[in-house]
Enzyme design. Structure first.
Site, short mmCIF file in Angstrom:
data_model
loop_
_atom_site.label_atom_id
_atom_site.label_comp_id
_atom_site.label_asym_id
_atom_site.label_seq_id
_atom_site.Cartn_x
_atom_site.Cartn_y
_atom_site.Cartn_z
N ASP A 66 0.56 -1.59 0.06
CA ASP A 66 0.05 -0.22 0.15
C ASP A 66 0.68 0.73 -0.17
O ASP A 66 1.71 1.52 1.21
CB ASP A 66 -0.84 0.20 1.38
CG ASP A 66 -1.77 0.93 1.59
OD1 ASP A 66 -1.27 2.11 0.68
OD2 ASP A 66 -2.21 1.30 2.52
N VAL A 67 0.95 1.69 -0.93
CA VAL A 67 2.28 2.92 -1.09
C VAL A 67 1.85 4.12 -0.43
O VAL A 67 2.48 4.64 -0.62
CB VAL A 67 1.90 3.29 -2.68
CG1 VAL A 67 2.56 3.02 -3.36
CG2 VAL A 67 0.25 4.28 -2.97
N ASN A 93 2.54 5.97 -10.10
CA ASN A 93 0.67 5.55 -10.79
C ASN A 93 -0.70 5.37 -9.83
O ASN A 93 -1.79 5.81 -9.74
CB ASN A 93 0.82 4.32 -11.34
CG ASN A 93 -0.33 3.90 -13.02
OD1 ASN A 93 -0.99 4.59 -12.70
ND2 ASN A 93 -1.02 2.46 -11.73
N TYR A 166 -10.63 13.78 -5.56
CA TYR A 166 -10.30 13.65 -6.40
C TYR A 166 -8.68 14.63 -6.98
O TYR A 166 -8.20 14.38 -7.01
CB TYR A 166 -10.43 12.50 -7.24
CG TYR A 166 -9.66 12.05 -8.19
CD1 TYR A 166 -8.80 10.98 -8.44
CD2 TYR A 166 -9.60 12.50 -10.37
CE1 TYR A 166 -7.94 10.43 -9.32
CE2 TYR A 166 -9.10 12.00 -11.28
CZ TYR A 166 -8.41 10.68 -10.76
OH TYR A 166 -8.04 10.64 -11.57
N LYS A 170 -5.00 15.98 -7.35
CA LYS A 170 -4.17 15.49 -8.39
C LYS A 170 -3.68 17.05 -8.41
O LYS A 170 -2.19 17.49 -9.08
CB LYS A 170 -4.85 15.51 -9.61
CG LYS A 170 -5.72 14.32 -9.49
CD LYS A 170 -4.41 12.63 -10.01
CE LYS A 170 -4.74 11.97 -9.70
NZ LYS A 170 -3.94 10.52 -10.27
C1 BGC Z 1 -10.51 9.74 -13.38
C2 BGC Z 1 -11.71 9.08 -14.72
C3 BGC Z 1 -11.57 10.55 -15.59
C4 BGC Z 1 -10.59 10.65 -16.24
C5 BGC Z 1 -11.63 12.85 -17.07
C6 BGC Z 1 -9.65 10.72 -14.69
O1 BGC Z 1 -8.41 11.57 -13.66
O2 BGC Z 1 -10.23 9.08 -12.76
O3 BGC Z 1 -12.18 8.44 -13.76
O4 BGC Z 1 -12.59 9.11 -16.48
O5 BGC Z 1 -10.27 11.50 -15.31
O6 BGC Z 1 -12.71 12.90 -15.91
#
Ligand code: BGC
Length: 268
Positions: A66-67, A93, A166, A170
């Site tokens: 598990d990173v 990744n 998310y 990112k």
């Molecule tokens: C997500 C995907 C998504 C894509 C474009 C990616 O980083 O993991 O679920 O389809 O971005 O929105």
């Protein structure tokens, strides 16, 4: 790319049991690299990727972990040392989504995604850089002391309602990458990122698996097709190779134009 642009190099690829990570592990092996194939929960899938590489006379070893846990990260790099004598490329990744509207997102889901997608990437990149510095430069292997590639997302730039954990992770990866690149470029370590758009993988199956979903998704992709994992894998091979030796601190968007504000195609 033709030939074996990664001949003699050693790579750690996290989250390599499926999707983009798997494709990168296979493409790296094809390009001549020995690969530590990291998996988390799906042991059988990780082993299958390793077996596929070995069948084609490549070099690979499966390592669970598990990173987001420093001790597991150490294990990945120790495996690179004991099996291949070191590491030249780290591909951070491993990642996951745990989606919910902002008002409903639990702290648990927030932490889960930040831990894996951002802290996990940090831990792998940091440990990779430490090992590169310890090893020293080997010009016959690669012009750089070492290379780090973060697999980020178009959502390091595009806000994404319903996926705040998310998108925040990112966005963080972007500044992690750029800051690390700035800090370590003078020591011959190249740090870059790839920002995939919508690629057909298990993480987003519901976004492309039915014709209606695919039609809706394609409205966001000027190039008119949904991405394949090989689109990302080939970019990673190039970015890791000496052909990209002057590429430092860059995010390569591999997204069919998704980040070009396609809603504006017909005027603002
Ligand atoms: C997500 C995907 C998504 C894509 C474009 C990616 O980083 O993991 O679920 O389809 O971005 O929105």
């Amino acid at each position: 790319m033709s030939g074996k642009p990664l001949a003699g190099q050693r790579a750690v690829v996290t989250g390599a049991s499926s999707g983009i990570g798997k494709a990168i592990a296979l493409a790296f092996a094809e390009a001549g690299a020995a690969v530590v194939v990291n998996h988390h929960s799906d042991v059988a899938a990780g082993k299958a990727v390793t077996a596929e590489i070995l069948e084609k006379e490549g070099r690979a070893v499966s390592v669970g972990g598990d990173v987001s846990k420093p001790r597991d990260v150490q294990r990945l790099f120790d495996a690179a040392d004991s099996h291949f004598g070191g590491v030249d490329i780290v591909v951070a990744n491993a990642g996951a989504q745990a989606d919910a509207p902002l008002l409903e997102m639990s702290l648990e889901d927030w932490r889960k995604v930040i831990d894996l997608d951002l802290t996990g990437a940090f831990l792998c990149a940091q440990e990779g850089a430490r090992r590169f510095l310890r090893q020293g430069l080997e010009p016959n292997r690669s012009k750089a002391l070492g290379k780090v590639i973060f697999v980020s997302s178009v959502h390091q730039r595009i806000p994404w309602a319903g996926h705040v954990n998310y998108a925040a992770a990112k966005g963080g990866v972007r500044m992690l990458m750029e800051t690390m690149a700035q800090e370590l470029a003078g020591r011959a370590i190249r740090v870059n990122a790839i920002a995939p758009g919508a690629i057909k993988t298990p993480i987003n199956t519901e976004a492309w698996a039915t014709p209606a979903a695919a039609r809706k998704l394609l409205k966001l992709i000027p190039y008119g097709r949904i991405g394949e994992v090989e689109d990302i894998a080939q970019s990673a091979v190039w970015l890791a190779s000496d052909a990209a030796d002057y590429v430092v601190g860059t995010t390569l968007f591999v997204d069919g134009g998704m980040s070009l504000y396609p809603a504006f195609r017909n005027g603002g």
